[in-house]
Scaffold this motif. Structure first.
Motif, PDB file in Angstrom:
ATOM      1  N   ASP A  29       0.941  -0.695   0.245  1.00 17.94           N
ATOM      2  CA  ASP A  29       0.036  -0.160   0.040  1.00 17.94           C
ATOM      3  C   ASP A  29       1.191   1.382  -0.137  1.00 17.94           C
ATOM      4  O   ASP A  29      -0.033   2.487  -0.008  1.00 17.94           O
ATOM      5  N   LYS A  30       2.185   1.098  -0.538  1.00 25.01           N
ATOM      6  CA  LYS A  30       2.674   2.342  -0.158  1.00 25.01           C
ATOM      7  C   LYS A  30       3.788   2.168  -1.765  1.00 25.01           C
ATOM      8  O   LYS A  30       4.204   1.005  -1.835  1.00 25.01           O
ATOM      9  N   ASP A  31       4.501   3.032  -1.761  1.00 28.56           N
ATOM     10  CA  ASP A  31       5.258   3.284  -3.053  1.00 28.56           C
ATOM     11  C   ASP A  31       7.134   2.530  -2.380  1.00 28.56           C
ATOM     12  O   ASP A  31       7.212   2.224  -1.142  1.00 28.56           O
ATOM     13  N   HIS A  32       7.567   2.065  -3.673  1.00 26.56           N
ATOM     14  CA  HIS A  32       8.878   1.087  -3.418  1.00 26.56           C
ATOM     15  C   HIS A  32       9.387   1.694  -4.604  1.00 26.56           C
ATOM     16  O   HIS A  32       9.416   1.567  -5.370  1.00 26.56           O
ATOM     17  N   LYS A  33      11.286   2.082  -3.863  1.00 29.06           N
ATOM     18  CA  LYS A  33      11.800   2.559  -4.430  1.00 29.06           C
ATOM     19  C   LYS A  33      12.916   1.095  -5.073  1.00 29.06           C
ATOM     20  O   LYS A  33      13.223   0.116  -4.254  1.00 29.06           O
ATOM     21  N   LEU A  34      13.026   1.087  -6.295  1.00 30.63           N
ATOM     22  CA  LEU A  34      12.979  -0.297  -6.900  1.00 30.63           C
ATOM     23  C   LEU A  34      14.946   0.086  -8.151  1.00 30.63           C
ATOM     24  O   LEU A  34      14.880   1.241  -8.186  1.00 30.63           O
ATOM     25  N   GLY A  39      24.601  -5.935 -14.930  1.00 27.42           N
ATOM     26  CA  GLY A  39      25.320  -5.631 -15.588  1.00 27.42           C
ATOM     27  C   GLY A  39      26.292  -4.311 -15.213  1.00 27.42           C
ATOM     28  O   GLY A  39      26.547  -4.105 -13.502  1.00 27.42           O
ATOM     29  N   ASP A  40      27.220  -3.456 -15.968  1.00 29.46           N
ATOM     30  CA  ASP A  40      27.244  -2.593 -14.913  1.00 29.46           C
ATOM     31  C   ASP A  40      26.386  -1.062 -15.118  1.00 29.46           C
ATOM     32  O   ASP A  40      26.190   0.056 -14.677  1.00 29.46           O
ATOM     33  N   SER A  41      25.239  -1.367 -16.104  1.00 31.13           N
ATOM     34  CA  SER A  41      24.219  -0.375 -15.868  1.00 31.13           C
ATOM     35  C   SER A  41      23.263  -0.507 -14.088  1.00 31.13           C
ATOM     36  O   SER A  41      23.289  -1.782 -13.988  1.00 31.13           O
ATOM     37  N   LYS A  42      22.846   0.566 -13.774  1.00 36.54           N
ATOM     38  CA  LYS A  42      21.641   0.286 -12.809  1.00 36.54           C
ATOM     39  C   LYS A  42      20.713   1.544 -12.765  1.00 36.54           C
ATOM     40  O   LYS A  42      21.411   2.789 -13.198  1.00 36.54           O
ATOM     41  N   GLN A  43      19.832   1.624 -12.503  1.00 35.03           N
ATOM     42  CA  GLN A  43      18.297   2.436 -13.126  1.00 35.03           C
ATOM     43  C   GLN A  43      17.575   2.956 -11.996  1.00 35.03           C
ATOM     44  O   GLN A  43      17.120   1.079 -10.824  1.00 35.03           O
ATOM     45  N   GLU A  44      17.346   2.878 -10.777  1.00 37.31           N
ATOM     46  CA  GLU A  44      16.355   3.210 -10.743  1.00 37.31           C
ATOM     47  C   GLU A  44      14.562   4.150 -10.675  1.00 37.31           C
ATOM     48  O   GLU A  44      14.395   4.128 -11.706  1.00 37.31           O
ATOM     49  N   LYS A  45      13.519   3.116 -10.203  1.00 40.15           N
ATOM     50  CA  LYS A  45      12.584   2.926 -10.746  1.00 40.15           C
ATOM     51  C   LYS A  45      11.505   3.229  -9.202  1.00 40.15           C
ATOM     52  O   LYS A  45      11.921   2.201  -7.745  1.00 40.15           O
ATOM     53  N   ILE A  46      10.828   4.484  -8.973  1.00 44.25           N
ATOM     54  CA  ILE A  46       9.856   4.079  -8.087  1.00 44.25           C
ATOM     55  C   ILE A  46       8.130   3.422  -8.311  1.00 44.25           C
ATOM     56  O   ILE A  46       7.610   3.372  -9.325  1.00 44.25           O
ATOM     57  N   LEU A  47       7.614   2.661  -8.078  1.00 46.97           N
ATOM     58  CA  LEU A  47       7.068   1.402  -8.375  1.00 46.97           C
ATOM     59  C   LEU A  47       5.916   1.700  -7.020  1.00 46.97           C
ATOM     60  O   LEU A  47       5.569   1.149  -6.244  1.00 46.97           O
TER      61      LEU A  47
END
Length: 85
Positions: A29-34, A39-47
């Motif tokens: 019931d709350k947002d989660h940061k993923l 590999g060497d690539s990193k990305q952040e998303k809010i679900l």
């Protein structure tokens, strides 16, 4: 509070050689940061609650919940998972 990354279903489907990808649903019931690490690539998303991210890391990746390195999950690219509690 430690987050639990619940594995709802593991789908190992072989559709004529088609590459599948991870699907992540937020059943909390709350947002989660993923943080998605491929590999060497990193990305952040809010679900957001009830949202689903499809076609995430078709070749496999590590998904980290929040900022904790203790909540890392290695996925192979064919899983369907959800965040709960």
């Amino acid at each position: 509070m430690r987050l639990r990354f619940g594995l709802i279903a593991l789908m190992l489907l072989g559709f004529s050689g088609k590459a599948l990808a991870v699907s992540v649903t937020n059943r909390d019931d709350k947002d989660h940061k993923l943080t998605i690490i491929e590999g060497d690539s990193k990305q952040e998303k809010i679900l957001k609650p009830a949202d689903t991210m499809d076609a995430v890391c078709p070749k496999g990746c590590v998904i980290r919940l929040g900022e904790s390195e203790n909540d890392e999950y290695e996925l192979e690219g064919t899983e369907i998972v959800s965040i709960e509690d």
